[in-house]
Design an enzyme around this catalytic site. Structure first.
Site, PDB file in Angstrom:
ATOM      1  N   HIS A 183       0.801  -1.232   0.000  1.00 29.93           N
ATOM      2  CA  HIS A 183       0.000   0.000   0.000  1.00 29.93           C
ATOM      3  C   HIS A 183       0.837   1.287   0.000  1.00 29.93           C
ATOM      4  O   HIS A 183       0.295   2.356  -0.254  1.00 29.93           O
ATOM      5  CB  HIS A 183      -0.934   0.050   1.216  1.00 29.93           C
ATOM      6  CG  HIS A 183      -1.967  -1.036   1.235  1.00 29.93           C
ATOM      7  ND1 HIS A 183      -2.831  -1.256   0.185  1.00 29.93           N
ATOM      8  CD2 HIS A 183      -2.276  -1.969   2.181  1.00 29.93           C
ATOM      9  CE1 HIS A 183      -3.632  -2.281   0.489  1.00 29.93           C
ATOM     10  NE2 HIS A 183      -3.309  -2.733   1.684  1.00 29.93           N
TER      11      HIS A 183
HETATM   12 MN    MN Z   1      -3.918  -6.818   3.278  1.00 34.82          MN
END
Ligand code: MN
Length: 433
Positions: free
Chosen positions: A151
């Site tokens: 992320h």
């Molecule tokens: Mn995850």
């Protein structure tokens, strides 16, 4: 119907397959702590390691402690000001960085904890060194369970991730490999990696994830890349409760088509363990075998492969699964009875190498999955004629990657991704003696 429900066959390995596996582990990683009550626990990497060692897998693979990534290396993807912030901020001086904390998105979910920079540099070092070893043909599989932090953005922390070790590893692979495939089986969309390579055809990203009122909110079926990267991002949005057989029936055809049409010369597999049944944050219903089947299937293509960790918030199940998968990568099916290990008490009451599915409802209907596969295949067809890159001299290795003498010796073929190099080391699955 393009979608076809396949049976879930037992997982098999070929013990004659002699692939060299390099495993990266830094004993410090388990000491970092996101804070009381935070679901992300780096300790699970130490639990995984203890299981791996007590199963005797150290006899099968080479074990390395990577040099932590340097600032300079981190800035091959991230901005100087973001990395500078990460290296300076601590829980004690956080109030001096109020403006920066907002800008770089650290806070409750992705907190500033003691040693956050060092932790990130360990994660990044493993993936970068793994990629460098693959590039030089010194291993066929590189494993870094401290990595997989998909992320993290160029200039922003996100979803428990600060440094995007995967993007750094792929950038390293791109120095030798014309086409790199990134596959993400974490329950969350691999947004940071997708975004980094959204406009290039040199990396194809393919993420399988829960979509719909779920973090990070991206990864729709129609997100397929832009510009030169159009058709080189693949998203498979799934619903709650997907089981082993259903996941396999989607995963295998998609990966098989990508291999056939894109023809990557290296592959990175993010093995987030939050897609397992019973995960503290997940909502899928995969058993250990449903998850591991993805690892085994990707491995079966015989392409230089990097395996990284990722999410996974029920620690005992993450450790079980990554250990079982490390066995498969070494062509061993591990004994279901757990060996005694440093964290044995975590695995009660059964003390087995297993993660079982539950009776939760599978919301993914054949009609829904058929619609997804049809769309994915239509888009993929546009990549049928694999793009190549112009011949260029391979850029020089940064000096701190070292090993100059060994390089000279192997100079005749240092491009681990060449067909020649692969033919020398890989025993095709269809060759039986
Ligand atoms: Mn995850």
């Amino acid at each position: 119907m393009v979608y076809e429900a396949k049976p879930f066959d037992p997982i098999t390995v070929n013990p004659r397959d002699k692939r060299r596996v390099a495993y990266f582990y830094d004993a410090d990683v388990g000491n970092y702590n996101y804070g009381a009550g935070h679901p992300m626990k780096p300790h699970r990497i130490r639990m995984t390691h203890s299981l791996i060692m007590n199963y005797g897998l150290y006899k099968k693979m080479e074990i390395y402690r990577a040099k932590p990534a340097t600032k300079q290396e981190m800035c091959q993807f991230h901005t100087d000001e973001y990395i500078d912030f990460l290296s300076r901020v601590t829980p004690d001086n956080l109030d001096m960085f109020k403006k920066e904390s907002v800008k770089f998105n650290v806070g409750d979910d992705t907190p500033v904890f003691d040693g956050v920079y060092e932790y990130s540099s360990i994660s990044g070092g493993g993936s970068m060194e793994g990629a460098a070893r693959l590039n030089r043909g010194k291993c066929d599989v590189a494993i870094n369970y401290a990595g997989g932090l998909h992320h993290a953005k160029k200039s922003e922390a996100s979803g428990f991730c600060y440094l995007n070790d995967i993007v750094l590893g792929i950038i390293e692979l791109l120095r030798y490999h014309p086409r790199v495939l990134y596959i993400d089986i974490d329950v969350h969309h691999g947004d940071g990696v997708e975004e980094a390579f959204y406009t290039t055809d040199r990396v194809m990203t393919c993420s399988f994830h829960k979509y719909g009122e779920f973090f990070p909110g991206t990864g729709e079926l129609r997100d397929i890349g832009v510009g030169k990267g159009k058709h080189y991002a693949v998203n498979v949005p799934l619903r709650d409760g997907i089981d082993d057989a259903t996941y396999k029936s989607v995963f295998e055809p998609v990966i098989s088509k990508i291999m056939e049409w894109y023809q990557p010369s290296a592959v990175v597999l993010q093995c987030g363990g939050d897609s397992l049944s019973g995960d503290r944050l997940g909502c899928f219903n995969l058993s250990i075998r449903g998850h591991a089947n993805c690892v085994n299937y990707v491995k079966s293509f015989g392409i230089p492969m990097m395996v990284v960790g990722g999410g996974g918030y029920t620690m005992r199940n993450v450790a079980r699964t990554w250990c079982f998968e490390t066995g498969l990568l070494n062509n061993v099916i591990l004994d279901p009875e757990l060996p005694y290990n440093d964290y044995y008490e975590y695995y009660g009451p059964d003390y087995k190498l297993d993660v079982r599915p539950s009776n939760m409802f599978n919301v993914n209907s054949p009609e829904y999955l058929d619609k997804i596969l049809q769309s994915v295949f239509t888009n993929l067809e546009r990549t049928k004629y694999a793009p190549s890159v112009q011949l260029n001299s391979v850029p020089k290795d940064p000096e701190d990657l070292g090993d100059v003498e060994e390089d000279e010796q192997e100079a005749k073929d240092t491009k681990g991704g060449s067909q020649y190099a692969r033919d020398q080391i890989v025993e095709p699955n269809n060759e039986f003696y």
